[in-house]
Design an enzyme around this catalytic site. Structure first.
Site, PDB file in Angstrom:
ATOM      1  N   ASP A  12     112.500 -31.354 100.813  1.00 49.76           N
ATOM      2  CA  ASP A  12     112.309 -30.545 102.003  1.00 49.76           C
ATOM      3  C   ASP A  12     111.144 -31.169 102.793  1.00 49.76           C
ATOM      4  O   ASP A  12     110.384 -31.980 102.242  1.00 49.76           O
ATOM      5  CB  ASP A  12     111.988 -29.111 101.580  1.00 49.76           C
ATOM      6  CG  ASP A  12     111.559 -28.258 102.740  1.00 49.76           C
ATOM      7  OD1 ASP A  12     112.326 -28.146 103.718  1.00 49.76           O
ATOM      8  OD2 ASP A  12     110.441 -27.700 102.683  1.00 49.76           O
ATOM      9  N   ASP A  14     108.911 -29.356 105.798  1.00 43.44           N
ATOM     10  CA  ASP A  14     107.790 -28.454 106.087  1.00 43.44           C
ATOM     11  C   ASP A  14     107.378 -27.667 104.843  1.00 43.44           C
ATOM     12  O   ASP A  14     108.199 -27.030 104.195  1.00 43.44           O
ATOM     13  CB  ASP A  14     108.182 -27.468 107.199  1.00 43.44           C
ATOM     14  CG  ASP A  14     108.269 -28.142 108.562  1.00 43.44           C
ATOM     15  OD1 ASP A  14     107.294 -28.793 108.952  1.00 43.44           O
ATOM     16  OD2 ASP A  14     109.314 -28.005 109.229  1.00 43.44           O
TER      17      ASP A  14
END
Length: 219
Positions: A12, A14
């Protein structure tokens, strides 16, 4: 030497590689304030990080008129674009990615960001050439739907049972479960540790160096 478990490591963005959780929360709150809407709490705003923007706005403000969601997205983007140049990678991310790359792992990103937003962030961080493939929420189904991982493995000629998804939210871990891949949690992002643990991740890291060490030993 054969790998222990994985060939493809998907991150991922953020809250996992980029230290952006607090900024995203403030931008969601500012967007609501701009439109005279109830301002979500920090916990509510952070919980939707990782979803596509429209899905995130619908989840964080389920009681407003649906016609307001595109306006929330527009105001969010306005505020985020004034802040994203200030964001930095978590300490140890560059070293970890470089080390994994040198060891021959396929590296990918699966993110709730838009394609334009991710490319801007990768360019600013100097990581455009680091990842073998990336997938964004405006290109396919939003997490926790398994599509991002399914598409990444197909693109790179990999299999889901030798793929691991690393993220800071339950959306990431549930996507991995839904796809038949493995999930690893990081504890310094958007979702509280007890929620991450409820998804039964293979490992839960308190820092990037701890994650790197675990991958070196186990991946």
């Amino acid at each position: 030497m054969p790998r222990k478990q994985f060939d493809l490591i998907v991150f991922d963005w953020d809250g996992t590689l980029m230290d952006s959780t607090a900024t995203i929360v403030r931008c969601i709150q500012s967007a609501a304030r701009d439109l005279g809407l109830p301002v979500p709490s920090d916990a509510s705003a952070s919980h939707v990080i990782g979803l596509g923007l429209l899905e995130a706005m619908a989840a964080v403000m389920p009681d407003i008129e649906p016609a307001m969601y595109p306006r929330m997205v527009e105001r969010y983007r306005y505020h985020y674009l004034t802040k994203d140049h200030e964001l930095v990678l978590f300490k140890g991310v560059r070293e970890m990615l470089s080390g994994l790359k040198q060891q021959g792992y396929f590296l990918a990103v699966a993110t709730g960001k838009s394609r334009v937003g991710l490319n801007r962030s990768l360019n600013a961080a100097g990581l455009l050439s680091t990842f073998d493939a990336t997938r964004c929420a405006d290109e396919t189904f939003s997490k926790p739907h398994p599509a991002m991982l399914q598409e990444l493995t197909r693109e790179l000629g990999q299999v889901l049972r030798r793929t691991v998804m690393i993220g800071d939210t339950t959306h990431d871990l549930l996507m991995a479960e839904n796809a038949g891949a493995f999930g690893i949690a990081v504890e310094f992002g958007a979702h509280p540790v007890h929620q991450l643990q409820a998804c039964r991740p293979l490992f839960s890291a308190k820092s990037i160096p701890e994650l790197h060490d675990w991958l070196l030993e186990n991946a």
